[in-house]
Design a protein around this motif. Structure first.
Motif, mmCIF file in Angstrom:
data_model
loop_
_atom_site.group_PDB
_atom_site.id
_atom_site.type_symbol
_atom_site.label_atom_id
_atom_site.label_comp_id
_atom_site.label_asym_id
_atom_site.label_seq_id
_atom_site.Cartn_x
_atom_site.Cartn_y
_atom_site.Cartn_z
ATOM 1 N N GLY A 1 -156.051 37.007 6.923
ATOM 2 C CA GLY A 1 -155.854 38.449 7.012
ATOM 3 C C GLY A 1 -156.371 39.015 8.317
ATOM 4 O O GLY A 1 -155.758 39.907 8.909
ATOM 5 N N ASN A 2 -157.524 38.508 8.783
ATOM 6 C CA ASN A 2 -158.036 38.932 10.089
ATOM 7 C C ASN A 2 -157.022 38.657 11.195
ATOM 8 O O ASN A 2 -156.766 39.503 12.063
ATOM 9 C CB ASN A 2 -159.323 38.186 10.421
ATOM 10 N N ASP B 1 -155.151 41.253 -1.114
ATOM 11 C CA ASP B 1 -156.462 41.169 -0.477
ATOM 12 C C ASP B 1 -157.429 40.186 -1.156
ATOM 13 O O ASP B 1 -158.063 39.382 -0.473
ATOM 14 C CB ASP B 1 -157.088 42.564 -0.405
ATOM 15 N N PRO B 2 -157.569 40.187 -2.487
ATOM 16 C CA PRO B 2 -158.523 39.245 -3.092
ATOM 17 C C PRO B 2 -158.171 37.778 -2.879
ATOM 18 O O PRO B 2 -159.036 36.907 -3.019
ATOM 19 C CB PRO B 2 -158.461 39.601 -4.591
ATOM 20 N N ASP B 3 -156.898 37.490 -2.550
ATOM 21 C CA ASP B 3 -156.442 36.101 -2.462
ATOM 22 C C ASP B 3 -156.302 35.580 -1.035
ATOM 23 O O ASP B 3 -155.872 34.451 -0.827
ATOM 24 C CB ASP B 3 -155.102 35.951 -3.175
ATOM 25 N N VAL B 4 -156.632 36.395 -0.046
ATOM 26 C CA VAL B 4 -156.517 35.962 1.351
ATOM 27 C C VAL B 4 -157.548 34.868 1.639
ATOM 28 O O VAL B 4 -158.732 35.012 1.340
ATOM 29 C CB VAL B 4 -156.715 37.150 2.315
ATOM 30 N N TRP B 5 -157.107 33.772 2.220
ATOM 31 C CA TRP B 5 -157.972 32.613 2.434
ATOM 32 C C TRP B 5 -158.440 32.535 3.884
ATOM 33 O O TRP B 5 -157.981 33.274 4.761
ATOM 34 C CB TRP B 5 -157.219 31.334 2.049
ATOM 35 N N ARG C 1 -185.155 28.420 2.542
ATOM 36 C CA ARG C 1 -183.795 28.166 2.075
ATOM 37 C C ARG C 1 -183.482 28.995 0.833
ATOM 38 O O ARG C 1 -184.355 29.226 -0.006
ATOM 39 C CB ARG C 1 -183.617 26.676 1.762
ATOM 40 N N PRO C 2 -182.233 29.440 0.715
ATOM 41 C CA PRO C 2 -181.866 30.241 -0.460
ATOM 42 C C PRO C 2 -181.952 29.415 -1.741
ATOM 43 O O PRO C 2 -181.808 28.192 -1.723
ATOM 44 C CB PRO C 2 -180.426 30.663 -0.159
ATOM 45 N N GLU C 3 -182.178 30.137 -2.845
ATOM 46 C CA GLU C 3 -182.318 29.492 -4.148
ATOM 47 C C GLU C 3 -181.160 29.796 -5.088
ATOM 48 O O GLU C 3 -180.999 29.146 -6.112
ATOM 49 C CB GLU C 3 -183.631 29.944 -4.789
ATOM 50 N N VAL C 4 -180.370 30.788 -4.743
ATOM 51 C CA VAL C 4 -179.222 31.169 -5.560
ATOM 52 C C VAL C 4 -178.200 31.844 -4.663
ATOM 53 O O VAL C 4 -178.550 32.413 -3.618
ATOM 54 C CB VAL C 4 -179.669 32.120 -6.703
ATOM 55 N N VAL C 5 -176.928 31.769 -5.046
ATOM 56 C CA VAL C 5 -175.841 32.390 -4.286
ATOM 57 C C VAL C 5 -175.266 33.548 -5.076
ATOM 58 O O VAL C 5 -174.989 33.412 -6.279
ATOM 59 C CB VAL C 5 -174.709 31.385 -3.986
ATOM 60 N N ALA C 6 -175.091 34.687 -4.420
ATOM 61 C CA ALA C 6 -174.366 35.821 -4.982
ATOM 62 C C ALA C 6 -173.167 36.054 -4.078
ATOM 63 O O ALA C 6 -173.317 36.245 -2.868
ATOM 64 C CB ALA C 6 -175.240 37.067 -5.041
ATOM 65 N N CYS C 7 -171.966 36.027 -4.649
ATOM 66 C CA CYS C 7 -170.763 35.984 -3.825
ATOM 67 C C CYS C 7 -169.706 36.979 -4.291
ATOM 68 O O CYS C 7 -169.525 37.194 -5.502
ATOM 69 C CB CYS C 7 -170.188 34.559 -3.882
ATOM 70 N N SER C 8 -169.013 37.566 -3.338
ATOM 71 C CA SER C 8 -167.807 38.349 -3.631
ATOM 72 C C SER C 8 -166.788 37.442 -4.313
ATOM 73 O O SER C 8 -166.702 36.252 -4.001
ATOM 74 C CB SER C 8 -167.226 38.884 -2.322
ATOM 75 N N PRO C 9 -165.980 37.977 -5.233
ATOM 76 C CA PRO C 9 -164.957 37.153 -5.883
ATOM 77 C C PRO C 9 -163.755 36.852 -4.993
ATOM 78 O O PRO C 9 -162.916 36.024 -5.363
ATOM 79 C CB PRO C 9 -164.542 38.002 -7.088
ATOM 80 N N TYR C 10 -163.661 37.491 -3.834
ATOM 81 C CA TYR C 10 -162.495 37.292 -2.973
ATOM 82 C C TYR C 10 -162.495 35.873 -2.416
ATOM 83 O O TYR C 10 -163.550 35.319 -2.070
ATOM 84 C CB TYR C 10 -162.487 38.318 -1.844
#
Length: 244
Positions: A16-17, A37-41, A65-74
């Motif tokens: 998309g970029n 938009d949610p499916d753009v790879w 180092r991070p201990e957990v990941v929080a991520c956008s669903p896109y």
């Protein structure tokens, strides 16, 4: 004590970029995005950028180092998180949360600035009058709307992820507005930040909470890991459906 640390990553360059950059260069009205938009790879470069993020994570001291990941669903964000963690060899619990998604643009989706001015001159004029922070396109969100869901997410994270170092993989507007929340910025300050220091793809930003519950910024828009890998550093400023 709430979340101890936030390590914020903007997703790698997306298809998309690239489509948005091509449309803007051609002064086209519409961006030929390959999917909703949610499916753009990620682009090929974007996948390499995500792997470079993983290399940077692997080089962090164990206590950072991070201990957990929080991520956008896109898709572009989830691909970035997966590639980064796989490269770093980090097997982390992951939480996909729709509140970390990109801003929704409603009727302005897939349109360039030229397209908005041509097809929705009234909406364009309203945006100029109200400003980016408060303008809500028909069917879409303002920055203030995005802030409502981010405040809710951070409040819940403080309960559920208390004491954790959290890797957040999301979008440029989300990371900018998390900075607004953590630092207590005002409208003028956050708009100037976005204008003068646009976030690069696959950049790293870091906040650490002190004993007084205050957030302290340790780094912002760091791209040294991309430069060390010999990769192009891409900016792709937000535009209607640029895969921000």
């Amino acid at each position: 004590m709430g979340v101890r640390e936030l390590l914020l990553v903007r997703h790698g360059e997306s298809e998309g970029n690239l489509a948005a950059a091509e449309a803007n260069a051609a002064r086209a009205e519409e961006i030929a995005v390959p999917a909703r938009d949610p499916d753009v790879w990620l682009s090929d470069l974007g996948r390499s950028q995500a792997q470079a993020v993983g290399t940077a994570l692997a080089r962090l001291p164990a206590q950072e180092r991070p201990e957990v990941v929080a991520c956008s669903p896109y898709v572009r964000a989830r691909e970035t998180a997966t590639a980064a963690c796989d490269t770093a060899g980090l097997l982390l619990p992951a939480q996909v949360d729709e509140r970390l998604r990109d801003r929704e643009l409603g009727v302005l989706d897939r349109l360039t600035e030229v397209g908005v001015l041509t097809r929705y001159p009234g909406e364009h004029a309203r945006r100029q009058w109200q400003g980016k922070f408060y303008h809500r396109p028909a069917g879409g969100e303002s920055w203030a709307d995005v802030l409502l869901r981010l405040r809710a997410w951070l409040s819940e994270a403080d309960d559920v992820l208390s004491g954790k170092r959290v890797l957040v993989v999301s979008h440029d507007v989300v990371i900018v507005l998390l900075r607004y929340v953590c630092e207590g910025l005002d409208e003028e300050e956050v708009l100037e930040l976005a204008r003068e220091t646009p976030l690069h793809n696959a950049s790293l930003s870091r906040y650490v909470r002190d004993s007084d519950e205050r957030w302290n910024i340790v780094g912002y828009d760091d791209v040294t890991h991309l430069e060390a890998a010999g990769l192009s550093v891409t900016e792709h400023r937000g535009a209607p459906h640029a895969g921000a």
